[in-house]
Design a protein around this motif. Structure first.
Motif, mmCIF file in Angstrom:
data_model
loop_
_atom_site.group_PDB
_atom_site.id
_atom_site.type_symbol
_atom_site.label_atom_id
_atom_site.label_comp_id
_atom_site.label_asym_id
_atom_site.label_seq_id
_atom_site.Cartn_x
_atom_site.Cartn_y
_atom_site.Cartn_z
ATOM 1 N N HIS A 168 50.442 80.946 19.864
ATOM 2 C CA HIS A 168 50.529 79.597 19.310
ATOM 3 C C HIS A 168 51.945 79.083 19.561
ATOM 4 O O HIS A 168 52.905 79.669 19.061
ATOM 5 N N LYS A 196 53.480 86.589 19.986
ATOM 6 C CA LYS A 196 52.431 87.455 19.458
ATOM 7 C C LYS A 196 51.096 86.716 19.334
ATOM 8 O O LYS A 196 50.040 87.263 19.642
ATOM 9 N N THR A 197 51.163 85.466 18.837
ATOM 10 C CA THR A 197 49.915 84.761 18.517
ATOM 11 C C THR A 197 49.446 83.834 19.629
ATOM 12 O O THR A 197 48.307 83.387 19.613
ATOM 13 N N LEU A 205 55.373 77.590 19.143
ATOM 14 C CA LEU A 205 56.205 77.112 18.024
ATOM 15 C C LEU A 205 57.442 76.473 18.645
ATOM 16 O O LEU A 205 58.524 77.049 18.664
ATOM 17 N N THR A 232 55.267 91.963 13.654
ATOM 18 C CA THR A 232 55.903 91.065 14.621
ATOM 19 C C THR A 232 57.349 90.755 14.242
ATOM 20 O O THR A 232 58.243 90.757 15.082
ATOM 21 N N PHE A 280 48.956 82.135 7.111
ATOM 22 C CA PHE A 280 48.898 82.991 8.312
ATOM 23 C C PHE A 280 47.868 82.473 9.294
ATOM 24 O O PHE A 280 47.217 83.237 9.992
ATOM 25 N N ILE A 282 48.147 80.966 12.109
ATOM 26 C CA ILE A 282 48.320 81.289 13.528
ATOM 27 C C ILE A 282 48.002 82.755 13.798
ATOM 28 O O ILE A 282 47.845 83.147 14.941
ATOM 29 N N TYR A 283 47.871 83.557 12.739
ATOM 30 C CA TYR A 283 47.418 84.948 12.894
ATOM 31 C C TYR A 283 45.923 85.065 12.587
ATOM 32 O O TYR A 283 45.421 86.156 12.364
ATOM 33 N N PRO A 292 50.210 92.553 10.207
ATOM 34 C CA PRO A 292 50.645 92.128 11.552
ATOM 35 C C PRO A 292 51.831 91.164 11.546
ATOM 36 O O PRO A 292 52.655 91.188 12.463
ATOM 37 N N VAL A 293 51.952 90.341 10.506
ATOM 38 C CA VAL A 293 53.063 89.394 10.439
ATOM 39 C C VAL A 293 54.400 90.140 10.390
ATOM 40 O O VAL A 293 55.343 89.799 11.108
ATOM 41 N N HIS A 336 56.871 85.258 16.864
ATOM 42 C CA HIS A 336 55.552 84.885 16.346
ATOM 43 C C HIS A 336 54.752 84.112 17.392
ATOM 44 O O HIS A 336 53.539 84.258 17.491
#
Lengths: 652, 652
Positions: free
Chosen positions: A400, A397-398, A402, A83, B30, B32-33, A79-80, A394
């Motif tokens: 979170h 997607k998450t 940033l 994204t 990872f 945050i994932y 998934p990283v 990121h």
């Protein structure tokens, strides 16, 4: 002091490669199993050289600017990279031989074939001779594209040159078209090639015993920085700008790597992610590098089909807008200074700007430090302004955040019209429409709200929603002007990323350092700067006789205390041969211990490039060589301190 | 000097983990994932600590013994690990929950369940209280095996203890039997588990665009050494013994990693392969370590069901045959000295010998350096005598000789009987049988040939082959005594391999270094030795006022010149809070700059553990702290040089 002629012999790649192999700088990995293309092992000399290049990198960048170092994992869940865009786009175009199925990288195929034809054209016009390499190539099994002396029409030459100058600008469709237009076939078989297809360059694996978690080996270290952004920011007490740095292994499953250390499937890279306010990309230390002059090859020049760079100070380049901003310019200059420090020839170093199609779609500007070597100009460091792309994707997607939260010294005060509902009456009056109507009014622009406010002051207003009209008076709705105070500014920082391919730097450095002695082409020398040379001082006892041991131990231990890495060579061969071996290893200085040393407590000091030898008391020689290695004095100065050695030491 | 009580509070793992997380020593990769079990990123503090541990390793092992450093690739083609035995055997036993399909590592399951039952037994017998951890474990979602206070029959306790003591000795069948015998179920669900199955721990991938070349990520760096053996030997001028060394990333796809840094899927290791003559495993420097005393837990003690080690000097252990040979013993002592240097508590360090089934089938002897921590005793360094296994299998597979050719000072002279055929007559006489008959005679023993020689001297001899008799006389065959001289001895060296898990050392070091201030359990301290502490000196200006800048710059640059890594903390919080933060980061010394510093050119020096503060002229403080960091003096000595600081600096 002896005069050295380092250019008596033309550069000979085959000789250099033989030397590097013989002295185990590096070798194909799994060689006894037949090897695997694009995988190399570094031996003792290569490992030390690499460690020294890394050590200087750490000093020049991390320590100098108090960067925050990271060590993140290579194995990365899918998934990283979905994204980040790598799953969709981190690919090269490959074509297959229509009969054998052999796989070739499309852009390399076009380049190799057109370059060979241009070389053949030059030969036919009598402008240059073709290299006589057929014999060697046969042995290597791998065929180089053979150039034959055929003159081309002038317009075709221009076409080819234009195509080559902007090769990095083409996608798959264009590359396929070029193959048809220029009748490009697989030079190994002379067969047609298929249309270019994308091949993703990440190595895939899966994590855990159930096989349900696909992962990739990282193709760069950058994502490991971005995912830790919040922690890094906190570690830095919430302040921006700052930089994170990481040195580590990355992997790219290259289609058909054939260029030694210049194109490999596993490599050590060093990356900096410098986080900066998008509204202020100035750099506090830019003034220190303003006057550094670089060879710049900007995108306009390339698009016009030229590859001639312009010499310009980085200050001027930023002022004129050739380089996008100070931070990017600052790092370009710092990269330049670093490369010179480790021994790259500045005349064979240029900065090439990425062209529009070549640059990642999100990047603002990108310049590659390219180093010239026997294969042409090779990208060794990339320096890109990645804008806010990575942190944004990121974060989206998450969920979170940033972001940077910056306390504003002067809060920003704004006023705006705000609708206030009398909820009870409003609900009673509009029943099932109340919710939608309220939402609609809340979404109105400042202008609309002002208009309604005026009408309400006059008595009532009518709002139309989905073809239905609603009449409102001030017992249902009032619009009031309110003051808002914003004391924190929240923003996603931009990222400027200098990214170093250490193996490419290492290899081009070896090419730039290599030459043969004027009197004997077989006697190769690697003139590595002491800063990066694997061994700084070779200690050579005349023979393995025990009477030399105490002196060898004394010199070793004194050098170790001075922080100078030395090795002893007491192997059973002549001093001359031992020095020749160490010239090949790039060892800059040699200390010889003989019978006179035992008697007089003196030794001789030899300089690698000139082969000059001086003599002096052991402690004075150690002091001198320490200053030499640390770059405090040069050989000319050392010669003033120590008398020349005439080859005869006084013995009673 | 203040007296420090480091044991006022019991070790609290939860607090330590919170500190390590807060100060970004490391964090789940990872995150945050949602993170991936067994993958961790090191932040700035962890990266520096790791870099310092590696740096000391390089000095203690590579530089000290002039080992040949390597840097080989991680991606490895499958045939290499087929030969090495990893494809067939590098596996753990896993069981599945019979209903949910959850995967558990079989030996860990048995261990956790039996240990929980024994803890419950102790509680029931009133010997110990169970930890009250249920609350926390619920939050973590991950269930620890819950111990309930149930007394067990004495015989069962003995059975459990015996099983645990030799757990590493069991294979899959035995583990399955233990689950049935002791009624062991998945503690998370109380469901039965399946029979143990093997799960290979290597991450698989494939190399190149065609997908035809399977590869694995290396689970250790060792194979990269062995495959380069010939080159290394040549680099070492053909001499043995010597060692190669490598520091690098390795990968193991652990079944269900749950133990933080102690069991991870990607880790940095440091490995030495020391090549030695199988006929002479003495070590020239063994005498330097003879008297180093180690806690040894040999295999006989373990097999008898005990885990009590014996204190013994390594000299005695080798003399008595407890440790197989000097070279192995030499490295065990060197490992011990290294671990102490970086800060491991010697009272929590033991060497455990591998048991018969646990040891690789080819190994002669193997000892693990185990370090005690909150999870028990953890293998952090393995030290094995791998004999000639690896070099032999790779050599056999590839046909490339991985041997040492040793010139013999005194050639070995042997005599033996040799058959000499008169080929022409022999062929004519025996026709189609000639070939087989000649081969048969050539394969005869010395004794048989002597007998034939005697008979030929008498006239003739008869040889029977496949039921057929052949009569021979001396015109067909003669047997003669010949002299053979062997001047080169060829042998496959044995390999002694110390192999370090650097992440495990780093984590246990953090546990050993952590304590809380007597007056406040919330104030954690990491008493890392200066040698490995991420930052050696913290420079703390009283405030961010500009007047302190010149002094801060002066101190920074003087420390940098002395080779001491410092950081400045001018963040906007009290000096006390800044020091508390740096106690958590393990920074051993602090230098405070205040108004008196500006006026008197003095500063104060603070020691982390005692919180003592001394005062002196800036240059004297820098000289003192330099000697402290380099381990040349201790704090007691420093206190003699610098007067105590009473908290009041003289200002006019």
């Amino acid at each position: 002091m002896a005069v050295v002629n380092k250019t008596a012999h033309l550069f000979d790649k085959t000789r250099l490669e033989a030397l590097l192999n013989r002295r185990f700088f590096y070798a194909p990995a799994f060689e006894i199993y037949g090897g695997v293309a694009g995988l190399y092992d570094y031996g003792p000399s290569g490992s030390s050289l690499q460690a020294n290049i890394i050590n200087e990198w750490r000093k020049h960048f991390i320590v100098e600017e108090a960067m925050l170092e990271l060590d993140t994992t290579i194995m990365t869940p899918a998934p990283v990279f979905e994204t980040s865009g790598h799953v969709a786009r981190f690919a090269d175009w490959m074509v297959k031989d229509s009969k054998t199925g052999d796989v070739l990288r499309a852009d390399h195929l076009v380049k190799n074939v057109l370059e060979a034809r241009l070389a053949g054209d030059k030969e036919a016009r009598g402008q240059a001779a073709l290299p006589k390499e057929e014999e060697k190539d046969k042995k290597k099994k791998k065929k180089a594209v053979k150039a034959t002396a055929v003159q081309l029409p002038d317009q075709v030459v221009k076409d080819y040159e234009f195509t080559l100058a902007q090769l990095d600008n083409y996608g798959g469709a264009e590359l396929g078209e070029l193959c048809r237009k220029f009748d490009i076939k697989n030079p190994d078989t002379d067969n047609e090639v298929t249309e270019p297809q994308q091949f993703n360059l990440m190595f895939a694996s899966s994590i855990g015993p159930t096989g349900q978690h696909p992962g990739f080996l990282r193709p760069e270290t950058a994502q490991g920085h971005f995912l830790n952004f919040s922690r890094l920011l906190e570690f830095n007490n919430g302040r921006v700008p700052f930089a994170s740095a990481q040195i580590g292994r990355s992997f790219r499953n290259e289609i058909s790597p054939r260029a030694g250390l210049l194109r490999v499937r596993e490599f050590t890279m060093a990356e900096i992610e410098h986080y900066v306010d998008p509204l202020d990309k100035s750099h506090v230390r830019f003034k220190e590098v303003r006057d550094v002059a670089l060879d710049l090859l900007d995108r306009n020049v390339q698009f016009a089909g030229s590859t001639t760079p312009t010499k310009m100070t980085i200050g001027e380049a930023v002022d004129k807008g050739v380089v996008a901003n100070e931070t990017l310019g600052y790092f370009m200059a710092r990269i330049y200074l670093y490369l010179l420090k480790v021994g790259i020839n500045p005349k064979r170093l240029r900065f090439r700007q990425h062209m529009a199609n070549e640059m990642a779609h999100y990047a603002t500007d990108c310049w590659d430090a390219e180093i010239e070597n026997s294969t042409g100009w090779t990208e060794c460091v990339g320096c890109a302004d990645r804008a806010a792309y990575d942190l944004t994707v990121h974060s989206n997607k998450t969920g979170h955040p940033l972001v940077v939260r910056q306390a504003l010294k002067d809060p920003i005060v704004t006023e705006k019209e705000v609708p206030e509902f009398n909820k009870k009456n409003f609900g009673k009056t509009f029943k099932q429409d109340a919710g939608a109507l309220q939402k609609y009014i809340e979404g109105m622009s400042e202008e609309e709200l002002s208009k309604i406010k005026g009408e309400l002051a006059q008595g009532s207003t009518t709002v139309t929603l989905d073809g239905k009209s609603f009449q409102l008076s001030s017992d249902l709705l009032q619009v009031e002007r309110k003051t808002f105070k914003q004391s924190v500014r929240e923003y996603t920082p931009n990222v400027v990323e200098p990214s170093f391919g250490l193996g490419r730097i290492l290899y081009t450095l070896l090419e730039h350092s290599y030459w043969s002695r004027e009197q004997d082409v077989e006697r190769g020398v690697l003139s590595l700067p002491p800063l990066v040379a694997p061994t700084k001082v070779l200690i050579v006892p005349l023979s393995a006789k025990e009477e030399f041991d105490p002196l060898v131990r004394e010199i070793s231990s004194k050098l170790r205390r001075a922080g100078i890495f030395s090795r002893v060579d007491d192997s059973n061969t002549s001093i001359g041969k031992r020095y020749a071996r160490n010239d090949e290893l790039g060892t800059p200085y040699g200390i010889t211990v003989d019978f006179a040393s035992v008697q007089n407590h003196t030794c001789t000091l030899r300089e690698r490039d000139t082969m000059d030898q001086r003599i002096g008391p052991i402690d004075q020689v150690i002091a001198t060589v320490t200053e030499l290695v640390e770059g405090e004095i040069d050989w000319v100065e050392a010669c003033k301190r120590l008398p020349a050695y005439d080859g005869v030491q006084a013995i009673d």
